[in-house]
Structure formats: C-alpha cells, structure tokens
Design a protein around this motif. Structure first.
Motif, short mmCIF file in Angstrom:
data_model
loop_
_atom_site.label_atom_id
_atom_site.label_comp_id
_atom_site.label_asym_id
_atom_site.label_seq_id
_atom_site.Cartn_x
_atom_site.Cartn_y
_atom_site.Cartn_z
N ALA A 108 0.94 -13.00 -41.89
CA ALA A 108 1.24 -14.16 -41.05
C ALA A 108 2.63 -14.05 -40.43
O ALA A 108 2.83 -14.40 -39.27
CB ALA A 108 1.13 -15.45 -41.87
N ALA A 109 3.59 -13.57 -41.22
CA ALA A 109 4.95 -13.40 -40.68
C ALA A 109 4.96 -12.38 -39.55
O ALA A 109 5.66 -12.55 -38.54
CB ALA A 109 5.90 -12.97 -41.79
N ASP A 110 4.17 -11.32 -39.70
CA ASP A 110 4.11 -10.30 -38.65
C ASP A 110 3.53 -10.86 -37.35
O ASP A 110 3.96 -10.46 -36.26
CB ASP A 110 3.27 -9.12 -39.12
CG ASP A 110 4.01 -8.24 -40.13
OD1 ASP A 110 5.23 -8.42 -40.28
OD2 ASP A 110 3.36 -7.37 -40.75
N LEU A 111 2.56 -11.76 -37.47
CA LEU A 111 2.01 -12.39 -36.26
C LEU A 111 3.11 -13.10 -35.48
O LEU A 111 3.19 -13.01 -34.25
CB LEU A 111 0.92 -13.40 -36.63
CG LEU A 111 -0.50 -12.88 -36.84
CD1 LEU A 111 -1.40 -14.03 -37.28
CD2 LEU A 111 -1.04 -12.26 -35.56
N ILE A 112 3.97 -13.80 -36.20
CA ILE A 112 5.04 -14.57 -35.55
C ILE A 112 6.07 -13.62 -34.94
O ILE A 112 6.47 -13.79 -33.78
CB ILE A 112 5.71 -15.50 -36.58
CG1 ILE A 112 4.69 -16.50 -37.11
CG2 ILE A 112 6.90 -16.23 -35.94
CD1 ILE A 112 5.18 -17.27 -38.32
N THR A 113 6.52 -12.64 -35.71
CA THR A 113 7.57 -11.75 -35.20
C THR A 113 7.07 -10.93 -34.00
O THR A 113 7.84 -10.67 -33.07
CB THR A 113 8.06 -10.82 -36.31
OG1 THR A 113 6.95 -10.08 -36.86
CG2 THR A 113 8.73 -11.61 -37.43
N ARG A 114 5.81 -10.54 -33.99
CA ARG A 114 5.26 -9.79 -32.86
C ARG A 114 5.25 -10.64 -31.59
O ARG A 114 5.64 -10.18 -30.52
CB ARG A 114 3.83 -9.33 -33.19
CG ARG A 114 3.75 -8.12 -34.11
CD ARG A 114 2.37 -7.99 -34.71
NE ARG A 114 1.34 -7.92 -33.68
CZ ARG A 114 0.76 -6.78 -33.28
NH1 ARG A 114 1.15 -5.63 -33.82
NH2 ARG A 114 -0.17 -6.79 -32.36
N GLU A 115 4.80 -11.88 -31.74
CA GLU A 115 4.74 -12.75 -30.56
C GLU A 115 6.13 -13.04 -30.01
O GLU A 115 6.35 -13.07 -28.80
CB GLU A 115 4.02 -14.07 -30.92
CG GLU A 115 2.54 -13.92 -31.21
CD GLU A 115 1.79 -13.29 -30.05
OE1 GLU A 115 2.03 -13.70 -28.89
OE2 GLU A 115 0.97 -12.38 -30.28
N ARG A 116 7.10 -13.25 -30.90
CA ARG A 116 8.46 -13.53 -30.44
C ARG A 116 9.06 -12.29 -29.78
O ARG A 116 9.78 -12.41 -28.78
CB ARG A 116 9.33 -13.95 -31.64
CG ARG A 116 8.89 -15.26 -32.29
CD ARG A 116 9.20 -16.44 -31.43
NE ARG A 116 10.61 -16.68 -31.32
CZ ARG A 116 11.20 -17.86 -31.45
NH1 ARG A 116 10.47 -18.92 -31.69
NH2 ARG A 116 12.50 -17.99 -31.30
N ALA A 117 8.77 -11.11 -30.31
CA ALA A 117 9.28 -9.88 -29.71
C ALA A 117 8.69 -9.68 -28.32
O ALA A 117 9.39 -9.27 -27.38
CB ALA A 117 8.98 -8.69 -30.61
#
Length: 450
Positions: free
Chosen positions: A151-160
């Motif tokens: 779930a954290a990776d989903l967020i960091t990918r979208e922000r990047a």
C-alpha cells in the motif's frame, strides 16, 4: 436628625459659631457639648472610625505599575513569571492529520500521545484499511501509515509520477501470523500439520504459546473440504463442524488480507510468484476458492480474536504478531501470567510486513524522524509488541526478546525454515486482489499490470 445617631461636629461656617464657643466658660472635667447647628452649613456627616491604611498585595501593585510603564508583550512575560507559570510550554503544538490502518495502535496509546505532546505533536487519526489509504485522495494529510509495503508503494509511486516525491520511515516491523486457541493448535499438531515450538523455562503448565504451521498441509485441508471434527478436535473437548481455514480481513481493504493472499499463492504454486499479468490472473483463480470459503470477511480480525466470543466466531484469524504480543504483555501485567488459552501459528514460509510511515509534508517528516529515532518512543513500541528497528543498523533489535523473557512470556521464533514468501510485483498483486476479492481497481494498477 435622629437623636440616637452620632454626629460629627459641624464645620464652622462664619464668625457667629466661633464667637458662641468663645463666650462659653471652660469646664475642664466634662466634655464640651456639641455646638449648635448652623442651618447655612448644610447637612452634617456622621462620625467615622479612624482608618488603618493597608497597602494592596505587592503583586497587584506590580501589575498596576507594569500596566502604566511597560508594553503589553513585556507585561505578559513578567506576569507569567510572577504567577509561577513559567514552566508551561511556550512552543506551539502541531496537529498532524493522519490516515492510519492497524498501526494506529501505536499512536492511540495514551503514553505515546503524552510523549508526542512533549515534543510538540498531536496526531489526529482517520481510520481506514491500508488499501483504502493507498487508493483514496491524501490531500490535506501530513502522514499516511498503511500497515505494509504494497500500500505504501502505491502512494509513493503515484506521488513520484506527479513530480511530488515523498519520504518514508520504517520504525518497526511485525510478522503476519495465524492466531488461534490451544484446542485448535493441539488438533493441528495431532494431525502433523503444526509443531509446537520449544518453550524452554518460560512455558506454562498448559504448554507453549507458539507453533510452526506447515502452510502446504494446512491449505490442503481447506482444498479437500476437511472439517475440524474430521481432524479429531473432540479429543480436546470441542465440537466444530466448520471447514479448516483461516479467516482474514477483507482483501479489498486491508494489508493483512492482501499479504495473506500473496502468501497463499506463493505456497500453493510451489514457492513461486507470478511474473506477468496472465500468470497473475491464473494464480488468483487457483487460490480464490481457498480464500472465499470463509464467507463475509470481518473488518478487525484482532478485535474479534481477542473478544470473549472469538473462539466461536473465528477459530483461526490472520493478524499481526504485535497485536498478540501486546495482549500477552497486558494480560501478564494484570494476572501475573500469560494467557495460555490463546496461541500463535507461525507459517513455515514466513513473511514479515514492513509498515511504512509516508510523510507528505514537512511536519510529517518531523514526526517520522521522531518516531524512528526517539529512544522513549522506540521503547514504548517494544512494550506494544513491535519488533523495533535498530536506528543505527536498520535491523530489528533483540530488545523485544529480552523484554518478554523478563516477564516470563515465551519468546517466539519466526520460523526455523529460511524460506521467505515473495510477493508479486505491486501491479500484479493488485490484479490478483481485484480478481479474488472482486474489488474496485486501484489507481493506475490496470495499465501498469499489462
């Protein structure tokens, strides 16, 4: 004027009053009678006792003097000193807006709140599942704290992708475990599906608190439709005609549900993870039956497991290790011994979740640094059952083991097998979650999985 009321002698008005007193002969012994009233002198005032002049408190005089002589900000500072409140915190308290899943247990602890307040933070938490955190808007929040890396990776990918990268912090870890009750664990041990872990001197009279579960054999029981009565649970004083399976939180919402899905798929397919979208779809169809047999999933498996009626609702629940250990630590503090009726099953193929606190603002970064580095908060995390990362090495420390041993609570062994479950790549895991749970798609996951 009334005759019984004492009166003050009238003030001399003219020479007539003064002449009248001079004409009267002096009599030294009796007191002189009052002089006659002069109508032109106005009403007479009653006699008053002499007044004792008492000065106001020094602090009041100080305030009056300050009010006349000093500017308002200086007056406030001096009065704070004079009133004895100089020790009150002068720094501002920052309110952190946060979305959190199961790791909110840490931030909702009263002692943790006190420590955070001491450092100038108040955390306001919006509760939701890890996947919901990742797939919904995070605008207006300082931090989000899903319970695992996917779930954290989903967020960091979208922000990047949006050109707004974020910092992440990993203050502690907690393995995925299967929580059950002693009668069920002993039944699995009788069927050679689970094995008790060596308890050592901390074992209670009822036996060990931890068992190692052969995941392959366990999943075969579910696939074959075996029921607890078929495994001979009556020998342990329990009757249960339900199927042998583990119950999870909704895979569409929670990290634990999605992680368990990945673990089941890895074991069921010979310790292999899908490599492409086609494999992900096929793997998900293969294991769907193993996961949907539980019926309608619950939202908070740990709360159900620890409740009075938990045994009759869900004999085996997928939770996090820290939730079980926190219960045992509390129970031992209240009763002087562990709760030996509740035990854990550690999957032979292990998987340790790594929750990531994602900082979205500068205040969020300050909070992340504090939680990761502050010794007092790290010690409190250990008391709540978390495996705290060593701030200097990045590995989990042995402090939790020593803490449990000091309280007579058996120290768990994650697994003697070094096989570690490998989750599919994030887009593929999302694709499998959607297939098994029939969930709405996450942001950008479908095009990424192609």
């Amino acid at each position: 004027m009334s005759a019984n009321r004492a009166e003050r002698p009238a003030r001399p008005a003219a020479g007539s009053a003064r002449s009248a007193r001079a004409a009267r002969p002096a009599r030294p012994d009796p007191p002189a009678p009052p002089a006659p009233s002069d109508p032109s002198a106005g009403p007479e005032r009653p006699a008053e006792e002499p007044r004792l002049a008492v000065g106001g408190p020094a602090r009041s005089r100080l305030r009056r003097t300050l009010a006349l002589a000093l500017p308002v900000p200086v007056i406030g500072l001096v009065l704070l000193l004079a009133s004895g409140h100089l020790t009150l915190p002068l720094d501002r308290i920052v309110t952190i807006e946060a979305k959190m899943a199961s790791k909110r247990d840490f931030f909702e602890n009263p002692e943790v709140r006190r420590i955070l307040m001491k450092h100038g933070f108040r955390v306001h938490i919006t509760r939701m599942g890890s996947r919901d955190i990742a797939t919904q808007d995070v605008a207006g929040y300082d931090v989000v704290f899903p319970s695992g890396q996917p779930a954290a990776d989903l967020i960091t990918r979208e922000r990047a992708k949006a050109g707004d990268p974020v910092l992440t912090y990993r203050p502690f870890v907690s393995p995925i475990v299967l929580a059950t009750y002693r009668e069920y664990a002993e039944t699995l041990a009788d069927a050679d599906i689970a094995e008790p872990q060596p308890a050592g001197p901390s074992a209670g009279p009822a036996g060990p608190l931890y068992y190692t579960l052969d995941m392959g054999k366990f999943l075969q029981q579910t696939k074959q439709g075996r029921r607890w009565d078929d495994l001979g649970i009556e020998k342990h004083g329990v009757h249960n005609g339900n199927k042998v399976l583990a119950q999870t939180s909704d895979v569409c919402d929670s990290n634990s549900g999605g992680t368990y899905l990945g673990l089941v798929s890895f074991v069921w397919h010979g310790n292999d993870a899908p490599g492409n979208g086609e494999d992900a779809d096929r793997y998900a169809r293969d294991i769907k039956e193993l996961l949907i047999e539980q019926g309608l999933p619950g939202s908070e498996r740990a709360e159900t497991y620890l409740s009075v009626d938990g045994k009759s609702i869900a004999p085996i629940s997928v939770i996090y290790e820290h939730q079980f250990l926190a219960h045992q630590i509390r129970y031992e503090a209240e009763h002087g011994e562990p709760d030996d009726g509740r035990v854990l099953l550690y999957p032979s193929t292990r998987f340790v979740t790594e929750p990531q606190l994602v900082a979205l603002t500068g205040d969020g970064e300050r909070l992340g640094e504090l939680v990761t580095e502050d010794p007092e908060l790290q010690h409190k995390a250990m008391e709540l059952g978390f495996r705290v990362r060593d701030a200097t090495s990045g590995s989990t420390s042995d402090q939790l083991a020593a803490f449990l041993a000091d309280r007579g609570i058996q120290v768990p062994v994650t697994s003697a097998d070094d096989t570690k479950a490998v989750l599919p790549r994030l887009p593929l895991l999302e694709r499998m979650i959607q297939t098994v749970g029939e969930c709405p798609p996450a942001q950008s996951s479908q095009q990424d999985a192609k």
